[in-house]
Scaffold this motif. Structure first.
Motif: not given
Length: 423
Positions: A351-354, A363-368
């Motif tokens: 949820d935090f990442h979203s 985008p949601t697949r981005v690197e940290a």
């Protein structure tokens, strides 16, 4: 089955305005439009200012062209050739206490500070009614001073009756009596419309004129005095500087009692005239009144437009009803019992990442690391600290070991960042 009722709020927009003159307003409301249309906006602003300037030029000239020596406004607010603003300023700069009366003559009884009233060329629609004239008569008889400057004078005050007659024509006026009114006056320039005044009844004196009548006379009314001048050109902006006109204009008050000299502006349409207030009436003959009404129209359109909405409704942001401590304590207790720290972190971090992706627009697949760099730059935070937090959370979600105290610190930090970005 339960249905959850969702609350919505709507995005408001300003109404689409066709008129190009309102286009800059919509651009001000939307900065992104300004950036994309800066060139067009600059051109519209230049054209708008040009139109305003042309309006001032042509509307003022048109108004002045409608006026002439017979119809021009003699108001002391007017700087046109036929106005008397120069006369008012001259008296003010000469040390006279001048003011403007913007109320009916019935209000004179409440103005003990006014000792002299000046009435210059009232328009036909501005003639005082019987009640006002009676109040003016009582005021003069009480010892006040009245100066009337007009080509048509027909008054009966006290036992004095005055009537203007024939035009003065080409005759040269001369001093008829050696009084203070004639000091430094050797030659006057009159307009071709100057008339002769005759005192048909009562005690009066012809001061300047010829054998057939006078252009300047005074009469005693009770304890007061009335001075009559039959050519407004002498005190108008276009005539006061001719020959000795300015000397006579000032001499009209040599016998005036102590107190203020008030110019009657009420009957020129200023003040409590019932049709327009003094502020708007001051701008008669200029585009300012049109600009004022256009500004009111624009304001009304903006107020109306903000009541309109567009686009789809968005979910109302819900405030968290539990404290961070309550949430973390519950999660810690669950993970302690289930020995599933990785599952708890996976739920929290997902949820935090979203939220971070929505906040950064990535985008949601981005690197940290990249996500941390964009988010930290926008929220003005520590990029390295945020990057370590994301990498550690991903590691725990993938099965790395973690202590309860560390898990508590990580989740607490996550909630702090969520409060800062408010997504």
């Amino acid at each position: 089955m339960k249905y959850e009722q969702k609350e919505y709020h709507h995005i408001h927009r300003s109404a689409f305005i066709v008129s190009s003159s309102l286009y800059p307003v919509s651009c001000i409301l939307y900065p992104e439009i300004m950036k994309r249309n800066l060139g067009a906006l600059s051109l519209i602003l230049i054209l708008f200012l040009l139109l305003v300037g042309l309006n001032f030029l042509f509307m003022t000239e048109e108004q002045e062209n409608k006026e002439n020596e017979l119809t021009g406004s003699r108001s002391s607010y007017r700087s046109t050739p036929y106005g008397t603003m120069a006369y008012y300023s001259l008296l003010e700069e000469s040390g006279f206490a001048v003011t403007r009366l913007e109320k009916p003559f019935t209000a004179l009884k409440d103005r003990a500070d006014i000792s002299t009233l000046v009435i210059i060329g009232l328009p036909p629609a501005g003639n005082p009614d019987e009640e006002e004239f009676a109040a003016l008569n009582d005021w003069v008889e009480s010892g006040k001073h009245l100066v009337i400057i007009d080509r048509e004078i027909a008054i009966e005050m006290g036992d004095v009756k005055v009537q203007t007659g024939s035009q003065f024509g080409e005759s040269a006026p001369r001093l008829l009596q050696p009084t203070r009114y004639g000091e430094e006056v050797t030659k006057l320039e009159l307009s071709k419309y100057a008339t002769r005044v005759k005192i048909e009844q009562g005690a009066g004196t012809y001061l300047i004129g010829d054998d057939k009548g006078a252009i300047l006379a005074d009469a005693t009314v009770g304890s007061g005095r009335v001075v009559m001048l039959t050519d407004p050109f002498i005190v108008a902006n276009n005539g006061i500087d001719k020959d000795d006109n300015v000397a006579l204009a000032v001499n009209l008050f040599v016998n005036a009692p102590a107190g203020k000299i008030a110019f009657d502006e009420y009957h020129h349409g200023y003040g409590e005239s019932g049709t327009e207030g003094s502020t708007l009436a001051y701008y008669n003959g200029t585009p300012v009144k049109w600009i004022y009404w256009q500004a009111l129209l624009i304001t009304a359109l903006l107020v109306y437009s903000f009541g309109r909405r567009f686009a789809r409704p968005l979910l109302l942001r819900r405030e968290r009803r539990t404290t961070n401590l309550e949430f973390v304590s519950s999660m810690a207790n669950i993970t302690r019992l289930a020995r599933a720290s990785d599952l708890a972190m996976q739920n929290i971090y997902s949820d935090f990442h979203s939220k971070l992706c929505r906040y950064s627009g990535l985008p949601t697949r981005v690197e940290a690391r990249r996500l941390a760099a964009v988010v930290a730059r926008r929220m003005k935070g520590d990029e390295q600290e945020l990057g370590r937090l994301l990498e550690r959370c991903e590691g725990i979600a993938q099965g790395e070991s973690v202590s309860e105290s560390e898990l508590l610190k990580l989740v607490t930090r996550i909630r702090e960042i969520e409060r800062e970005i408010r997504v």
